[in-house]
Structures are given as structure tokens and as C-alpha cells.
Design a protein around this motif. Structure first.
Motif, PDB file in Angstrom:
ATOM      1  N   ASP A  55       0.602  -1.533   0.242  1.00  0.00           N
ATOM      2  CA  ASP A  55       0.217   0.143   0.069  1.00  0.00           C
ATOM      3  C   ASP A  55       0.882   1.377  -0.336  1.00  0.00           C
ATOM      4  N   LEU A  56       2.532   1.342   0.460  1.00  0.00           N
ATOM      5  CA  LEU A  56       3.145   2.130  -0.063  1.00  0.00           C
ATOM      6  C   LEU A  56       3.875   1.943  -0.703  1.00  0.00           C
ATOM      7  N   GLU A  57       4.301   3.317  -1.676  1.00  0.00           N
ATOM      8  CA  GLU A  57       5.565   3.158  -2.502  1.00  0.00           C
ATOM      9  C   GLU A  57       6.573   3.674  -1.911  1.00  0.00           C
ATOM     10  N   LEU A  58       7.826   3.408  -1.706  1.00  0.00           N
ATOM     11  CA  LEU A  58       8.954   4.792  -1.761  1.00  0.00           C
ATOM     12  C   LEU A  58       9.805   5.160  -2.685  1.00  0.00           C
ATOM     13  N   ARG A  59      10.506   5.716  -2.775  1.00  0.00           N
ATOM     14  CA  ARG A  59      11.288   6.637  -4.084  1.00  0.00           C
ATOM     15  C   ARG A  59      12.101   7.171  -4.136  1.00  0.00           C
ATOM     16  N   ALA A  60      13.574   6.831  -4.743  1.00  0.00           N
ATOM     17  CA  ALA A  60      15.003   7.813  -3.902  1.00  0.00           C
ATOM     18  C   ALA A  60      15.319   7.822  -5.140  1.00  0.00           C
ATOM     19  N   GLY A  61      15.865   8.955  -5.371  1.00  0.00           N
ATOM     20  CA  GLY A  61      17.065   9.016  -6.798  1.00  0.00           C
ATOM     21  C   GLY A  61      17.222  10.128  -7.312  1.00  0.00           C
ATOM     22  N   ALA A  62      18.480  10.461  -7.802  1.00  0.00           N
ATOM     23  CA  ALA A  62      19.401  10.999  -7.628  1.00  0.00           C
ATOM     24  C   ALA A  62      19.704  11.657  -9.714  1.00  0.00           C
ATOM     25  N   GLY A  63      19.687  12.605  -9.740  1.00  0.00           N
ATOM     26  CA  GLY A  63      19.671  13.459 -11.768  1.00  0.00           C
ATOM     27  C   GLY A  63      20.737  14.191 -12.197  1.00  0.00           C
ATOM     28  N   VAL A 215       7.520  -1.114  -3.862  1.00  0.00           N
ATOM     29  CA  VAL A 215       6.357  -1.291  -3.193  1.00  0.00           C
ATOM     30  C   VAL A 215       6.728  -1.969  -2.105  1.00  0.00           C
ATOM     31  N   VAL A 216       5.999  -1.398  -0.790  1.00  0.00           N
ATOM     32  CA  VAL A 216       6.133  -2.023   0.487  1.00  0.00           C
ATOM     33  C   VAL A 216       4.489  -2.137   1.287  1.00  0.00           C
ATOM     34  N   TRP A 217       4.569  -3.291   2.189  1.00  0.00           N
ATOM     35  CA  TRP A 217       3.061  -2.570   2.851  1.00  0.00           C
ATOM     36  C   TRP A 217       3.660  -2.120   4.210  1.00  0.00           C
ATOM     37  N   ALA A 218       3.129  -0.873   4.549  1.00  0.00           N
ATOM     38  CA  ALA A 218       3.183  -0.672   5.182  1.00  0.00           C
ATOM     39  C   ALA A 218       1.789  -0.687   6.532  1.00  0.00           C
ATOM     40  N   HIS A 219       0.754  -0.419   6.241  1.00  0.00           N
ATOM     41  CA  HIS A 219      -0.677  -1.704   6.409  1.00  0.00           C
ATOM     42  C   HIS A 219      -1.429   0.268   6.251  1.00  0.00           C
ATOM     43  N   LEU A 220      -1.493   0.843   5.884  1.00  0.00           N
ATOM     44  CA  LEU A 220      -1.859   2.275   5.841  1.00  0.00           C
ATOM     45  C   LEU A 220      -3.652   1.524   5.638  1.00  0.00           C
ATOM     46  N   VAL A 221      -3.520   1.517   4.828  1.00  0.00           N
ATOM     47  CA  VAL A 221      -5.055   0.962   4.326  1.00  0.00           C
ATOM     48  C   VAL A 221      -5.663   0.347   5.119  1.00  0.00           C
ATOM     49  N   ASP A 222      -5.620  -0.385   6.381  1.00  0.00           N
ATOM     50  CA  ASP A 222      -6.332  -1.662   7.068  1.00  0.00           C
ATOM     51  C   ASP A 222      -5.797  -0.935   7.996  1.00  0.00           C
ATOM     52  N   ALA A 223      -5.002   0.188   8.477  1.00  0.00           N
ATOM     53  CA  ALA A 223      -4.702   0.958   9.938  1.00  0.00           C
ATOM     54  C   ALA A 223      -6.445   0.901  10.755  1.00  0.00           C
ATOM     55  N   GLY A 224      -7.312   1.217  10.770  1.00  0.00           N
ATOM     56  CA  GLY A 224      -8.097   1.390  11.615  1.00  0.00           C
ATOM     57  C   GLY A 224      -8.755  -0.071  11.524  1.00  0.00           C
ATOM     58  N   ASP A 225      -8.927  -1.393  10.850  1.00  0.00           N
ATOM     59  CA  ASP A 225      -9.136  -2.100  10.983  1.00  0.00           C
ATOM     60  C   ASP A 225      -8.151  -3.497  12.400  1.00  0.00           C
ATOM     61  N   ARG A 226      -6.791  -2.661  12.363  1.00  0.00           N
ATOM     62  CA  ARG A 226      -6.019  -3.199  12.965  1.00  0.00           C
ATOM     63  C   ARG A 226      -5.815  -3.038  14.408  1.00  0.00           C
ATOM     64  N   SER A 227      -6.080  -1.205  14.617  1.00  0.00           N
ATOM     65  CA  SER A 227      -6.715  -0.791  15.566  1.00  0.00           C
ATOM     66  C   SER A 227      -7.702  -1.561  16.255  1.00  0.00           C
ATOM     67  N   SER A 228      -8.825  -1.794  16.216  1.00  0.00           N
ATOM     68  CA  SER A 228      -9.847  -1.975  16.314  1.00  0.00           C
ATOM     69  C   SER A 228     -10.080  -3.901  16.587  1.00  0.00           C
ATOM     70  N   ALA A 229      -9.035  -4.481  16.028  1.00  0.00           N
ATOM     71  CA  ALA A 229      -8.756  -5.786  16.338  1.00  0.00           C
ATOM     72  C   ALA A 229      -7.899  -5.654  17.865  1.00  0.00           C
ATOM     73  N   ARG A 230      -7.123  -4.930  17.813  1.00  0.00           N
ATOM     74  CA  ARG A 230      -6.255  -4.871  18.939  1.00  0.00           C
ATOM     75  C   ARG A 230      -7.212  -4.536  19.769  1.00  0.00           C
ATOM     76  N   GLY A 231      -8.247  -3.247  19.959  1.00  0.00           N
ATOM     77  CA  GLY A 231      -9.206  -2.764  21.202  1.00  0.00           C
ATOM     78  C   GLY A 231     -10.342  -4.113  21.556  1.00  0.00           C
ATOM     79  N   ARG A 232      -9.998  -5.008  20.584  1.00  0.00           N
ATOM     80  CA  ARG A 232     -11.267  -5.847  21.268  1.00  0.00           C
ATOM     81  C   ARG A 232     -10.207  -7.186  21.444  1.00  0.00           C
TER      82      ARG A 232
END
Length: 249
Positions: A55-63, A215-232
Motif C-alpha cells: 500500500d506504500l511506494e517508496l522512491r529515491a533517485g538522483a540526476g 512497493v512495501v506493505w505499511a498497513h496504512l490501508v487497514d490501519a483502522g481495522d488493525r486498531s479495532s482488532a487490537r482494541g477488541r
């Protein structure tokens, strides 16, 4: 006279064994090649080309950056959410060139890539992967910048930057090397405020960079679900602890 059968295999039998082995190996190779081809075709036909592997794409470059004062070294970084919107940083340095009116500058802001999700949802990701990735990489950005004249520090007043960019994938995948082209228009802070004359009220820059996108998984797309799961989970632990205490009494 007693005759004995010759138990040694004849020429035909001896040749049949190697030929059968070769045919078996060829069959296995053909099946493996077909599976690999099918897997590759599925990967190419999914229309995402690796962009939904995280859900997250990191970019780094030079020129290099080209402006009215001559070329300068540049570095670029960005983080993009679902290949759609993100934040960026852009740095230029003239490396002490005498003709450069700006010694260095730093810019940061936000940008949007509006084409990917619309084209993907409309099943328009057709043709070569590199072409689809190139078209979908079109981005519009807005941000602030600070620049320093030769021998001076960064200006305290930020200016306004508007940009547009394209990134060409060199491997036809979202993760890998990209050749980027970026154009920007800049208005300095004092000019926007009317403190200084507008002789150079807008300055154009063109940057060419070689960058790596990952492209990496930062779990931003399911942050709310993960927070709710931890709360439960915490609530269940607390409830079980309370029940255990009551049982002990």
C-alpha cells in the motif's frame, strides 16, 4: 545341445531407454515452461504490475536539473499511497558553479497521480506494462521551496512550486528502476508578496533522474481495522482477567 537365451538387451532396447528418458525430461521442461508462461501472462494481465503488492511506494533517485542558470545536481524522494497520492522532497545543488544564480534549493509538497485507479477500475490497463506504468505515473504536485543564493543561506520566506512529472519503468514493474522527467514552475516568496519586482516571478526547472521505486506493505490501508482488532483483543484480555479474579474470590 542346449541353447541359452541371450539376456543382454539388444540395440533397440538399449536405445529405447535413453530416448524415453529424454522424452520424459522434455515433457517436464515443457510443462514447467507452460506454467511459467501462464504465471507471467497472469502477472502481466492483472493491470497492476506490482502496484497492489503493497500500500506504500517508496522512491529515491538522483540526476540533473536544468534551469536558466545552468545544470545542477538534484536528488528526489517520495512516498506514494496506493500509487495515487503522496508527498515528495526535491533538492538541487549547483556545486559552486559561478554562473548559477541559485546555489541550492529544497522543495517539498504533495502530489496526485489521478490516472491509475480510474484506468484500473475501467479495465483500461491494456498493452505493454511499461506503457501503462508510464501513463499512470503522470503526476501533478504543489508545494513550497526555499532557495539560497551563492554564499548565502536558505531564504526564510518559502516560495510556491507547481510541478508535473512522468516516470518510465525500465523493467515493466512497479518495483525497480525508473527514468523520471519532472518540470516545475516556481514563484519566490517576496515576489508573491509584492515586496520585490516580478522580473523573475516564475522560474522554470526541468529535472531528469534515475530512481528506484519499491512497493512495501505499511498497513496504512487497514490501519483502522488493525486498531479495532487490537482494541477488541485488549477488551477480551481484560474481561477474562476480571472473570478469573471473580472466580478466585
Amino acid at each position: 545341445m542346449t541353447t541359452h537365451k541371450n539376456d543382454a538387451p539388444g540395440p533397440v532396447a538399449r536405445a529405447r531407454g535413453p530416448r524415453a528418458g529424454v522424452r520424459a525430461l522434455a515433457g517436464v521442461a515443457a510443462v514447467a515452461a507452460a506454467l511459467a508462461s501462464a504465471r507471467s501472462a497472469r502477472a502481466e494481465d492483472d493491470g497492476a504490475y506490482g502496484r497492489l503488492d503493497g500500500d506504500l511506494e517508496l522512491r529515491a533517485g538522483a540526476g540533473a536539473t536544468f534551469a536558466s542558470g545552468g545544470p545542477a545536481l538534484c536528488a528526489r524522494g517520495a512516498a506514494v499511497y496506493l500509487a495515487t497520492a503522496g508527498v515528495y522532497a526535491h533538492y538541487t545543488d549547483a556545486l559552486g558553479a559561478d554562473a548559477a544564480p541559485i546555489a541550492r534549493s529544497i522543495a517539498g509538497g504533495v502530489f496526485i497521480q489521478p490516472l491509475f485507479l480510474a484506468r484500473y477500475a475501467s479495465d483500461l490497463e491494456r498493452g505493454a506494462p511499461w506503457l501503462n506504468l508510464l501513463v499512470d505515473s503522470f503526476a501533478l504536485g504543489v508545494g513550497s521551496f526555499w532557495e539560497a543564493s551563492p554564499g548565502g543561506g536558505l531564504a526564510p520566506e518559502p516560495g510556491l512550486e507547481l510541478s508535473a512529472s512522468l516516470d518510465l519503468p525500465l523493467l515493466g514493474d512497479a518495483t525497480g528502476p525508473f527514468l523520471g522527467l519532472r518540470g516545475a514552475l516556481r514563484w519566490r516568496g517576496p515576489e508573491l508578496a509584492g515586496i520585490e519586482s516580478a522580473q523573475e516571478e516564475q522560474r522554470a526547472l526541468v529535472s531528469v533522474t534515475l530512481s528506484w521505486h519499491h512497493v512495501v506493505w505499511a498497513h496504512l490501508v487497514d490501519a483502522g481495522d488493525r486498531s479495532s482488532a487490537r482494541g477488541r483483543a485488549r477488551a477480551q484480555v481484560a474481561a477474562s482477567g476480571g472473570a478469573a479474579g471473580a472466580g478466585g474470590r
